[in-house]
Design a protein around this motif. Structure first.
Motif, PDB file in Angstrom:
ATOM      1  N   LYS A  59       0.810  -1.064  -0.005  1.00  0.00           N
ATOM      2  CA  LYS A  59      -0.048  -0.067  -0.002  1.00  0.00           C
ATOM      3  C   LYS A  59       0.919   1.408  -0.071  1.00  0.00           C
ATOM      4  O   LYS A  59       1.714   1.504   0.842  1.00  0.00           O
ATOM      5  N   ASP A  60       0.675   1.983  -0.947  1.00  0.00           N
ATOM      6  CA  ASP A  60       1.618   3.317  -1.019  1.00  0.00           C
ATOM      7  C   ASP A  60       1.329   4.329  -0.057  1.00  0.00           C
ATOM      8  O   ASP A  60       0.079   4.184   0.741  1.00  0.00           O
ATOM      9  N   THR A  61       1.770   5.425  -0.092  1.00  0.00           N
ATOM     10  CA  THR A  61       1.440   6.664   0.808  1.00  0.00           C
ATOM     11  C   THR A  61      -0.038   7.127   0.504  1.00  0.00           C
ATOM     12  O   THR A  61      -0.563   7.723   1.577  1.00  0.00           O
ATOM     13  N   GLU A  62      -0.551   6.818  -0.643  1.00  0.00           N
ATOM     14  CA  GLU A  62      -1.856   7.519  -0.804  1.00  0.00           C
ATOM     15  C   GLU A  62      -2.911   6.350  -0.598  1.00  0.00           C
ATOM     16  O   GLU A  62      -4.089   6.556  -0.883  1.00  0.00           O
ATOM     17  N   GLY A  63      -2.540   5.186  -0.014  1.00  0.00           N
ATOM     18  CA  GLY A  63      -3.345   4.203   0.230  1.00  0.00           C
ATOM     19  C   GLY A  63      -3.804   3.095  -1.008  1.00  0.00           C
ATOM     20  O   GLY A  63      -4.646   2.314  -0.812  1.00  0.00           O
ATOM     21  N   LYS A  64      -3.087   3.384  -2.263  1.00  0.00           N
ATOM     22  CA  LYS A  64      -3.355   2.454  -3.401  1.00  0.00           C
ATOM     23  C   LYS A  64      -2.622   1.069  -3.013  1.00  0.00           C
ATOM     24  O   LYS A  64      -1.514   1.374  -2.685  1.00  0.00           O
ATOM     25  N   GLN A  89       0.934  -0.262   5.909  1.00  0.00           N
ATOM     26  CA  GLN A  89       1.710   0.971   5.340  1.00  0.00           C
ATOM     27  C   GLN A  89       3.080   1.396   6.189  1.00  0.00           C
ATOM     28  O   GLN A  89       3.768   2.101   5.563  1.00  0.00           O
ATOM     29  N   ASN A 110       5.572   1.823  -5.137  1.00  0.00           N
ATOM     30  CA  ASN A 110       5.051   2.898  -5.939  1.00  0.00           C
ATOM     31  C   ASN A 110       5.954   4.381  -5.381  1.00  0.00           C
ATOM     32  O   ASN A 110       5.056   5.367  -5.472  1.00  0.00           O
ATOM     33  N   LYS A 111       7.149   4.033  -5.002  1.00  0.00           N
ATOM     34  CA  LYS A 111       7.963   5.290  -4.665  1.00  0.00           C
ATOM     35  C   LYS A 111       8.599   5.853  -5.769  1.00  0.00           C
ATOM     36  O   LYS A 111       9.258   6.947  -5.812  1.00  0.00           O
ATOM     37  N   SER A 126      -1.550  -2.669 -10.390  1.00  0.00           N
ATOM     38  CA  SER A 126      -2.606  -1.737  -9.542  1.00  0.00           C
ATOM     39  C   SER A 126      -3.751  -2.751  -9.332  1.00  0.00           C
ATOM     40  O   SER A 126      -4.319  -3.380 -10.115  1.00  0.00           O
TER      41      SER A 126
END
Length: 355
Positions: A80-85, A132, A342-343, A353
């Motif tokens: 999970k990336d920082t935007e929650g995706k 996260q 996803n960085k 995705s």
């Protein structure tokens, strides 16, 4: 194989366990999410998969998994990336390899849609379980085993496909010290070494136990015939750096076609790191350790991504590897994990995705 799923039945757990989990102190594979995917093979067909509460499995004592070991599995992670995706890493490679393993053990192959759509449905239900925290992920374990009954030594007539998930921290903490195996073999030509079969790992435990008793954490597996060639590191593929060149053995009947392995090779080449895919002799590694040209050794696999090796033992002699400031291991691990989470950009198209 192909099959289309229009919708997947979801039976939700009556209560969640998530509030009892310390996501800041996760062991690897010890805590399990609320749900699992379950799919049965009966009467010559895979039935429609469904998401159900995580629960025990009831089997007859004569189920063939207990007697003839028809069992294959995969290892994956969701991030999970920082935007929650939510993201997966090369999931179709896992699906394809699961079927390669299944075919070798005479297990019916699974339709792609059952795997991919089933996994996405499970992740959607248990999305809150994807950590996260830095270095953590949701470990995913798809597996198929023989649930059909009978003592006759033949393939089963019924199977179960299940996906369970476990929020997890790091697989290994720090570097490991390994012992190059001189007697036991992980696999043989014509065997099932290239498959992710449960029995492959069961056969590793005893030699590894002997190595642990000698003060090592893992075993470096050598070929079954001469024990002259290095093949795998514990349950991972192995890479050796001699001077500035990264070397790993070719895949074969004996060596698993690791997804992390393939990614490291492609990534290293893109970064102009010299890479050789060829047989590596134990003698070559020992001589390189003696003359100082052996710079790094590391294992590569889904669980640990990259696990640095600090030293190895061979014929009662220990060899320490140099402590470098800028290692291929740390650089390549960061490149891969940055893509997974996803960085950074993904020029290879590895990141998938979920929604």
């Amino acid at each position: 194989m192909s099959a289309i799923i229009n919708d997947i039945e979801i039976i939700k757990a009556k209560a969640t366990k998530i509030n009892d989990v310390d996501f800041d102190n996760l062991k690897f594979g010890h805590v399990f999410s609320d749900h699992m995917l379950e799919c049965n093979y009966k009467n010559g067909n895979w039935e429609k998969p469904k998401v159900v509460p995580y629960q025990p499995i009831t089997l007859d004592p004569s189920a063939k998994i207990f007697h003839y070991g028809q069992s294959v599995f995969e290892g994956m992670k969701a991030y999970k990336d920082t935007e929650g995706k939510v993201w997966l890493f090369r999931p179709l490679d896992n699906y394809k390899r699961l079927n390669i393993s299944a075919k070798r053990l005479a297990i019916p192959e699974l339709p792609e849609d059952y795997f991919m759509e089933g996994l996405k449905a499970l992740l959607e239900v248990d999305e809150d379980w994807i950590p996260q925290n830095e270095g953590s992920s949701l470990y995913i374990r798809p597996f198929i085993f023989a649930s059909g009954n009978g003592f006759h030594a033949s393939p089963a007539d019924a199977y179960k496909f299940i996906i369970c998930t476990a929020p997890s921290g790091a697989y290994f903490a720090g570097e490991v010290k390994v012992l190059i195996e001189e007697k036991y073999s992980r696999s043989a030509n014509g065997g099932v070494g290239y498959a992710k079969a449960g029995g492959n790992y069961a056969g590793q435990f005893y030699p590894t136990q002997l190595a642990v008793e000698k003060g090592y954490q893992q075993v470096i597996w050598t070929d079954d015939n001469t024990h002259e060639y290095i093949e795998e590191a514990g349950a991972m593929n192995i890479f050796v750096r001699i001077n500035d060149t990264l070397i790993t053995g070719p895949t074969s009947d004996r060596i698993l076609d690791g997804i992390t392995r393939k990614s490291i090779i492609e990534l290293a080449k893109s970064e102009y790191i010299p890479v050789e895919v060829r047989k590596i002799t134990v003698t070559e590694v020992v001589e390189a350790a003696k003359n100082g040209s052996l710079k790094e050794m590391f294992g590569a696999g889904t669980a640990a991504v990259i696990s640095p090796i600090s030293g190895f033992g061979y014929k009662e002699v220990d060899y320490d590897l140099p402590k470098l400031d800028n290692t291929y291991a740390s650089f390549l691990k960061k490149c891969i994990t940055d893509i997974q989470t996803n960085k950074t950009d993904d020029p290879f198209g590895w990141r998938y995705s979920v929604k």
